[in-house]
Every structure is written in C-alpha cells, then in structure tokens.
Design a protein around this motif. Structure first.
Motif, PDB file in Angstrom:
ATOM      1  N   VAL A 184       0.885  -1.166   0.000  1.00 21.08           N
ATOM      2  CA  VAL A 184       0.000   0.000   0.000  1.00 21.08           C
ATOM      3  C   VAL A 184       0.919   1.213   0.000  1.00 21.08           C
ATOM      4  CG1 VAL A 184      -1.825   1.239   1.195  1.00 21.08           C
ATOM      5  CG2 VAL A 184      -1.770  -1.269   1.261  1.00 21.08           C
ATOM      6  N   LEU A 185       0.957   1.919  -1.113  1.00 20.44           N
ATOM      7  CA  LEU A 185       1.977   2.938  -1.343  1.00 20.44           C
ATOM      8  C   LEU A 185       1.439   4.350  -1.163  1.00 20.44           C
ATOM      9  CD1 LEU A 185       3.542   1.391  -4.571  1.00 20.44           C
ATOM     10  CD2 LEU A 185       4.686   1.617  -2.367  1.00 20.44           C
ATOM     11  N   GLY A 186       2.344   5.224  -0.731  1.00 18.15           N
ATOM     12  CA  GLY A 186       2.063   6.652  -0.670  1.00 18.15           C
ATOM     13  C   GLY A 186       3.360   7.418  -0.841  1.00 18.15           C
ATOM     14  N   SER A 187       3.268   8.655  -1.300  1.00 23.73           N
ATOM     15  CA  SER A 187       4.485   9.456  -1.499  1.00 23.73           C
ATOM     16  C   SER A 187       5.178   9.756  -0.180  1.00 23.73           C
ATOM     17  CB  SER A 187       4.147  10.757  -2.232  1.00 23.73           C
ATOM     18  OG  SER A 187       3.174  11.495  -1.508  1.00 23.73           O
ATOM     19  N   GLU A 232       4.906   8.561   4.302  1.00 24.35           N
ATOM     20  CA  GLU A 232       4.314   7.578   5.217  1.00 24.35           C
ATOM     21  C   GLU A 232       2.884   7.962   5.571  1.00 24.35           C
ATOM     22  OE1 GLU A 232       6.442   5.870   8.560  1.00 24.35           O
ATOM     23  OE2 GLU A 232       8.293   6.811   7.829  1.00 24.35           O
ATOM     24  N   ALA A 283       0.580   7.062   2.750  1.00 24.28           N
ATOM     25  CA  ALA A 283       0.373   5.616   2.680  1.00 24.28           C
ATOM     26  C   ALA A 283      -0.591   5.159   3.775  1.00 24.28           C
ATOM     27  CB  ALA A 283       1.714   4.890   2.796  1.00 24.28           C
ATOM     28  N   ARG A 284      -0.427   5.682   4.984  1.00 22.34           N
ATOM     29  CA  ARG A 284      -1.323   5.313   6.082  1.00 22.34           C
ATOM     30  C   ARG A 284      -2.750   5.784   5.794  1.00 22.34           C
ATOM     31  NH1 ARG A 284       1.113   1.198   8.307  1.00 22.34           N
ATOM     32  NH2 ARG A 284       3.291   1.679   8.831  1.00 22.34           N
ATOM     33  N   ALA A 321      -4.086   6.023   2.817  1.00 23.56           N
ATOM     34  CA  ALA A 321      -4.629   5.088   1.823  1.00 23.56           C
ATOM     35  C   ALA A 321      -5.062   3.787   2.484  1.00 23.56           C
ATOM     36  CB  ALA A 321      -3.583   4.828   0.740  1.00 23.56           C
ATOM     37  N   GLU A 322      -4.249   3.314   3.434  1.00 23.74           N
ATOM     38  CA  GLU A 322      -4.594   2.102   4.171  1.00 23.74           C
ATOM     39  C   GLU A 322      -5.859   2.319   5.001  1.00 23.74           C
ATOM     40  OE1 GLU A 322      -1.987  -0.956   6.770  1.00 23.74           O
ATOM     41  OE2 GLU A 322      -2.125   1.064   7.610  1.00 23.74           O
ATOM     42  N   THR A 338       2.719  -1.214   4.305  1.00 28.70           N
ATOM     43  CA  THR A 338       2.267   0.130   3.991  1.00 28.70           C
ATOM     44  C   THR A 338       3.427   1.106   4.170  1.00 28.70           C
ATOM     45  OG1 THR A 338       0.031  -0.398   4.724  1.00 28.70           O
ATOM     46  CG2 THR A 338       0.618   1.938   4.613  1.00 28.70           C
ATOM     47  N   GLY A 339       3.711   1.896   3.128  1.00 27.98           N
ATOM     48  CA  GLY A 339       4.808   2.840   3.240  1.00 27.98           C
ATOM     49  C   GLY A 339       5.124   3.509   1.927  1.00 27.98           C
ATOM     50  N   THR A 340       6.237   4.196   1.897  1.00 24.79           N
ATOM     51  CA  THR A 340       6.699   4.869   0.682  1.00 24.79           C
ATOM     52  C   THR A 340       7.321   3.842  -0.266  1.00 24.79           C
ATOM     53  OG1 THR A 340       8.924   5.242   1.552  1.00 24.79           O
ATOM     54  CG2 THR A 340       7.233   6.924   2.053  1.00 24.79           C
TER      55      THR A 340
END
Length: 445
Positions: free
Chosen positions: A273-276, A278, A281-282, A284-285, A366-368
């Motif tokens: 689960v990606l985000g630009s 942290e 990403a959290r 999005a989760e 979940t993270g960058t």
C-alpha cells in the motif's frame, strides 16, 4: 558471476486484493468479468518487466456475494486471450488436481504454452473445502494426504502426456507424403490408483517441454510435494524469520529429493500500500479499512477456522482450544498462519479481520516506495525469498504505482532487470533447463 535477480509476479484479483477495494470511487465493480480490465493490467505488468501474471481459481463460488465481487473468468481461457495482448510476460493459471482429468488439463495447458510461445505456467492446487467437493458429486472433501497422493499421480500422468510427442515427431516431408513419424509417439499407458490413461496427447510437445510448475501449499504434505515437483512456490509468510525458515527448509528438501535447489524459486506474497509519504500511505490504508464490513469477515473467518456459525465475537480474541494443524483437513498452512498471527499479536477478531482484509494472511506493507523496496531487498538478500508475488490492494492503481515507483528503485539497486532480454520462455527467465523427454532417457530405453 551474474548478480542474482528478483522474480516478480503480478497476482491479479478483480479490483484488488483488499476486500473493500471495489467500494472505492475509482473501482469498477464489474471489472472481474471485463477482458479489457485484465488486458490493461497485463500491459502495466509487462511495462514493469514482471516475470508473469498469476490468476488464482477454485471450482466453487467464492465468498459471500455481499462482501466483494465474486465469480471469475476461467483462468486458462482468460490467459489465452491475454497471450495475444502481450509479448513477454508469463501466464500462470491455477488448476486443481482434485477436480480435473489429467488428459484434458494437459491438453489445455499445452495449448496455452504453444499459443503464447512458451510462456505458460501451472499453479498446482489440491483444492480444500466441502463446497468444491459437492460441485463434483462428493459429499465431503477428500482427506489432505489423499489429495496430495492424487496430485502426485496426476503430475506423473500429465508429464507422460507432455512427453508423448518427441520434439522432432513432425517430419513435414511434402515430397514423400510423410507428415509425421508414428515411431516418435509414446502413449501414456498409465494405470494407477486414481487414473487410467491409455493414449498419447493430441497436442505436440510445447516450446517449454512443459509449462512452469508452480505450487502454493506450505503444509508438511505441500512442502514434500513442492520439493519433488515445483519450480516456483507461492507462500504466505508474515515475518522475516518465518520466511527464512520456510526458505531454508524448502531448499533443503529439494536437495534431498535429488534436485538442484536453484531450480525452485520461493516467492512470498506481498500486498504493498503505497504513498508518497508515510502519512499518505497510512491514509490510503485507513481509507480501505474504513470500507470493511466486519460482519462479512466473521463468517469467512469462522469457515477458515472450522468453527460453528456464531462462535466469534468481534471485540474478543479467538477462543482458546482451537485444534492443531494436524487435525485440520482443509487449508492447513493458512489455518496455522492465521491462528499464529492472532495469538502472537493478541488480536481481537475485529483486528484480525482488518489484518486479513488486505491479503488474506499475506504480508501487507504500507509505506513509501523506498520503504517497500527496502523490505523487498531485505527479504531477498537475507535468505527469505527469490522474489515476490505482488498483490496490489487496489487495481489498477496499485499495480501502476508499483511499476512506476518501486520497480525503478529495484532496478537502480541492481536487483531487477531493466528489460526482458533474449530469454523468450518463462522457464528461461527462471533460469531453468528445458525438460528432457522422459521416453528418450537411458532408464526408459
């Protein structure tokens, strides 16, 4: 010496692996039966130079229809269509040894391998559950050990069938009026405990000799079967230590079975689960978790744990006294993984459903992009994996993000290919030799 490279498969599941993915504004609730959806995913994965696409399957209707999109296109049919929309990527279909006949399945898989130019793979499953059994006139699922005994004989039969044509059987001598050499055909002549198959296959030997053999069980029976047959193993592992232990055990078993341990690749599942950042990403989760309907998950968890309906309470932990894996006849290794996760982290049923909602027991991270790449590199370089079965939480966006942001990092670190290169078949990409025809071996002669 050539640096060892990762193997990456794209595990495609309708709108994504998270059970709530279909509820997001971006998702199409009808994508599970849309060919163009899968064509788009296949081309994204091929842009990322993935080794292969992977489709799960089972001969029963999965899930509570209220929970998530259910029903699926038959994978060998779908992958045959995707073979014409792609050039390089492997095509791995799940098919059961419990509810198929060796002759028909050998023919279908051989046809896919020929149509795709040598890109076919078979994920061999034995199929647990009474629902599937009853679809074939069987009142209860066969015992775990019996399913694997049948699977072993099934494999022996299909390999006889795939070898039933020698590579040079077709003469195509127009002047002499001779198309093929009957002396190079080898009928199976098999009669065993579960199967009797007399004739040769009605499809020539394929570009790979036979498709890449994949297996997805981590029980004691599953590991023994994998050591004997599998060339790639999909596994669910939650911790680095657990993954390292599984990896070492399977490589050791493969060596004891007289095979090269490098000829079996271990690929745990990972749900990125990606985000630009942290925080992104959290977020999005959290968006996915906010869309979970927990009442749906309770019934599914009770079924997995073989508990009577109404046993579990959302805000309590799993009941004490659950039976050991040895007493379970269904999906043994997944049962143990879920119970151990719940016990280890002292999760309530609600928390456990949240953890399982993204990947059904596979590692969710979940993270960058950098953090996901770090996790992959750690497992790959520390004896836990030869690669990963990438299971995006949401499709197509999750796969697209992985290809755009994680794959370049893996390439920059020298861990993953920049292009497909001259190796055309899936076996070649896995560094595997083309199997010799068993009927031409000295032992057979």
């Amino acid at each position: 010496m050539t640096q060892r490279k990762l193997h990456l498969n794209a595990f495609l599941m309708n709108t994504g692996h998270h059970e709530a993915s279909w509820r997001l504004p971006e998702s199409d609730p009808y994508a599970h039966v849309d060919l163009q959806h899968y064509v788009r995913l296949a081309r994204i994965a091929e842009r990322g130079t993935f080794d292969s696409l992977f489709l799960a399957d089972g001969p029963q209707l999965w899930s509570n229809l209220a929970q998530r999109p259910a029903g699926a296109l038959e994978p060998l049919t779908l992958l045959t269509a995707l073979a014409t929309a792609t050039e390089h990527i492997g095509l791995i279909a799940t098919a059961s040894t419990s509810y198929n006949s060796p002759y028909n399945l050998a023919r279908t898989l051989a046809s896919l391998d020929i149509i795709s130019g040598g890109r076919a793979g078979w994920n061999i499953v034995t199929t647990a559950g009474t629902e599937a059994a009853r679809n074939f006139g069987i009142d209860a699922e066969p015992a775990h050990a019996e399913r694997y005994a049948r699977a072993a004989e099934f494999l022996d039969v299909v390999r006889k069938l795939w070898d039933s044509w020698e590579d040079d059987t077709v003469v195509a001598d127009k002047a002499a009026g001779v198309w093929g050499d009957d002396g190079k055909i080898h009928p199976a002549r098999h009669r065993g405990t579960y199967f009797a198959v007399a004739g040769a296959l009605n499809v020539p030997r394929t570009p790979q000799g036979y498709p890449l053999l994949v297996q997805a069980g981590s029980s004691e029976d599953g590991r023994a079967f994998a050591a004997r047959y599998a060339e790639s193993v999909f596994t669910a592992q939650q911790t680095l230590a657990g993954a390292q232990a599984f990896y070492a055990d399977l490589k050791s078993r493969t060596a004891r079975a007289g095979r090269d341990p490098e000829h079996i690749k271990v690929l745990p599942g990972i749900v990125p689960v990606l985000g630009s950042t942290e925080a992104a990403a959290r977020a999005a989760e959290q968006l996915l978790e906010d869309h979970i309907v927990y009442e749906h998950g309770v019934g599914r968890l009770e079924s997995l744990l073989q508990l009577p309906e109404g046993t579990l309470e959302l805000d309590e932990q799993l009941p004490a006294g659950l039976p050991p894996e040895s007493a379970v006849e269904g999906a043994k290794s997944r049962y143990t993984l879920v119970v151990e996760l719940a016990r280890r982290e002292r999760l309530t049923v609600r928390q456990l459903i949240t953890r399982l909602g993204g990947g059904r027991g596979h590692l969710t991270f979940t993270g960058t992009p950098e953090q996901v790449a770090d996790q992959i590199e750690t497992w790959f370089t520390q004896g836990a994996a030869d690669g990963f079965n990438v299971m995006p939480a949401v499709l197509p966006s999750g796969l697209d993000a992985f290809v755009e942001h994680v794959v370049p990092l893996l390439r920059a670190r020298g861990l993953f290919r920049d292009a497909y290169g001259p190796r055309r078949t899936l076996r070649e990409r896995y560094g595997l030799p083309r199997p010799a025809n068993q009927y031409l071996s000295p032992a057979f002669a």
